[in-house]
Design an enzyme around this catalytic site. Sequence first.
Site, PDB file in Angstrom:
ATOM      1  N   GLN A 108       0.851  -1.193   0.000  1.00  0.00           N
ATOM      2  CA  GLN A 108       0.000   0.000   0.000  1.00  0.00           C
ATOM      3  C   GLN A 108       0.888   1.246   0.000  1.00  0.00           C
ATOM      4  OE1 GLN A 108      -3.474  -0.622   3.010  1.00  0.00           O
ATOM      5  NE2 GLN A 108      -1.868  -2.038   3.600  1.00  0.00           N
ATOM      6  N   VAL A 110       3.552   4.151  -1.004  1.00  0.00           N
ATOM      7  CA  VAL A 110       3.736   4.939  -2.224  1.00  0.00           C
ATOM      8  C   VAL A 110       5.177   5.455  -2.331  1.00  0.00           C
ATOM      9  CG1 VAL A 110       1.297   5.620  -2.329  1.00  0.00           C
ATOM     10  CG2 VAL A 110       2.891   7.053  -1.029  1.00  0.00           C
ATOM     11  N   ASP A 111       6.062   4.956  -1.420  1.00  0.00           N
ATOM     12  CA  ASP A 111       7.401   5.554  -1.308  1.00  0.00           C
ATOM     13  C   ASP A 111       8.471   4.911  -2.182  1.00  0.00           C
ATOM     14  OD1 ASP A 111       8.022   3.145   0.078  1.00  0.00           O
ATOM     15  OD2 ASP A 111       7.586   4.058   2.029  1.00  0.00           O
ATOM     16  N   HIS A 126      -1.678   1.340  -4.208  1.00  0.00           N
ATOM     17  CA  HIS A 126      -2.088   2.748  -4.090  1.00  0.00           C
ATOM     18  C   HIS A 126      -1.213   3.683  -4.918  1.00  0.00           C
ATOM     19  CE1 HIS A 126      -4.099   1.637   0.034  1.00  0.00           C
ATOM     20  NE2 HIS A 126      -4.776   1.200  -1.007  1.00  0.00           N
ATOM     21  N   CYS A 134      -1.398  14.043 -15.455  1.00  0.00           N
ATOM     22  CA  CYS A 134      -2.080  15.264 -15.879  1.00  0.00           C
ATOM     23  C   CYS A 134      -3.598  15.063 -15.802  1.00  0.00           C
ATOM     24  CB  CYS A 134      -1.665  15.617 -17.311  1.00  0.00           C
ATOM     25  SG  CYS A 134      -2.554  17.051 -17.959  1.00  0.00           S
ATOM     26  N   CYS A 137      -4.756  15.873 -19.934  1.00  0.00           N
ATOM     27  CA  CYS A 137      -4.471  14.940 -21.044  1.00  0.00           C
ATOM     28  C   CYS A 137      -4.177  13.529 -20.520  1.00  0.00           C
ATOM     29  CB  CYS A 137      -3.308  15.444 -21.897  1.00  0.00           C
ATOM     30  SG  CYS A 137      -1.686  15.273 -21.126  1.00  0.00           S
ATOM     31  N   GLY A 194       2.934  -4.217   9.090  1.00  0.00           N
ATOM     32  CA  GLY A 194       2.961  -2.764   9.253  1.00  0.00           C
ATOM     33  C   GLY A 194       1.794  -2.036   8.636  1.00  0.00           C
ATOM     34  N   ASN A 220       3.246  -6.324  13.504  1.00  0.00           N
ATOM     35  CA  ASN A 220       2.831  -4.940  13.770  1.00  0.00           C
ATOM     36  C   ASN A 220       3.215  -4.601  15.202  1.00  0.00           C
ATOM     37  OD1 ASN A 220       1.174  -2.491  14.223  1.00  0.00           O
ATOM     38  ND2 ASN A 220       0.190  -3.071  12.299  1.00  0.00           N
TER      39      ASN A 220
END
Length: 261
Positions: A108, A110-111, A126, A134, A137, A194, A220
């Site tokens: 999940q 995004v790094d 994600h 954009c 377009c 995590g 976790n």
Amino acid sequence: MSQIEIPAALAKSVSIARSVVVLTGAGVSAESGVPTFRDAGQGLWAKYDPMRLATPEAFNADPELVSRWYDMRRQAIASCRPNPGHQAIAELEERVLQRGDRFTLLTQNVDRLHHSAGSRRVVELHGTLWKLRCVQCHAETEDWSAPLRTIPPRCECGGLQRPGVVWFGESLPDEAIDAAYEAIEDCDLFLTIGTSAVVYPAAGFSQIAHAHGAPIAEFNVGETPISSMADWSIRAPSGVALPALLAAAFNSRAPRRRGAR
Ligand code: BJW
Ligand code: ZN
């Protein structure tokens, strides 16, 4: 000697599983210095709720504000490096593939720190904040600038560029969701690492794996809504627990690093 006790049955499951699925969340990157999603609103951003900022409605209402939030996070992440938890996941993939079994990493996050750690195939549920799209377009570009060149960033066509992430209320990419369900329905070991397990559809993945008979191991520092369903709950930072898991499963003191002899 590792200070983390890994149950022998879990270590055995890892060593013999034919199809392993790993689901990760922001906790895996915490030891790299990346704030978890729910902590991504500290300091100057304390008055903003991340759950509201990560929405198309917030971007449409105030693209500059939302772009500044992502710019702050991009700058913070740019100096972060993978930690032993990311490295252990990459090592696990290598070991499982080497013995001819299946391995799928669903993240999940995004790094992109799993990529930096050497994970070969990462299903980004994600998206990533290192892509811009954009809104006019729809051209998507990889962009590693930190800080961003302009706020909000603009496409060559003049349109606004939004982060290449999935916001609340948006659908996950078809390829990612198809890959996820296909792997989960086939897996015989599911590791959830995590994640607070509150954001769907990923929050429901453990349940699906459980329904298909796969044992569930949760890593976790705290309890989550899926803890009660897990066959094993390892309450420790993933950067400590995952190297211990590998050592226990493969009977080695520490996992080999990619490229190490
Ligand atoms: C450690 C640690 C250490 C700390 N070691 N652990 C069904 C029921 C109810 C609602 C819904 C539903 N289906 C869909 C929804 C709506 C919504 C949703 O789930 N809402 C919930 C809040 C209730 N979902 C969606 O909108 C999704 N889209 C969708 O389903 O489309 C179809 C649809 C739409 C609408 C209605 C119905 C269907 C899209 C979700 C997109 C999520 N995007 C974000 C933002 C990405 C960009 C960005 O980063 O800005 O993704 S939200 C945010 O949460 C981010 C994360 O990837 C995601 C998960 O968070 P994560 O990774 O779990 O992080 P944290 O911070 O929550 O937790 C960290 C954990 O680590 C904690 O547990 C710590 O204890 C632990 N930890 N240090 C180990 N060292
Ligand atoms: Zn454009």
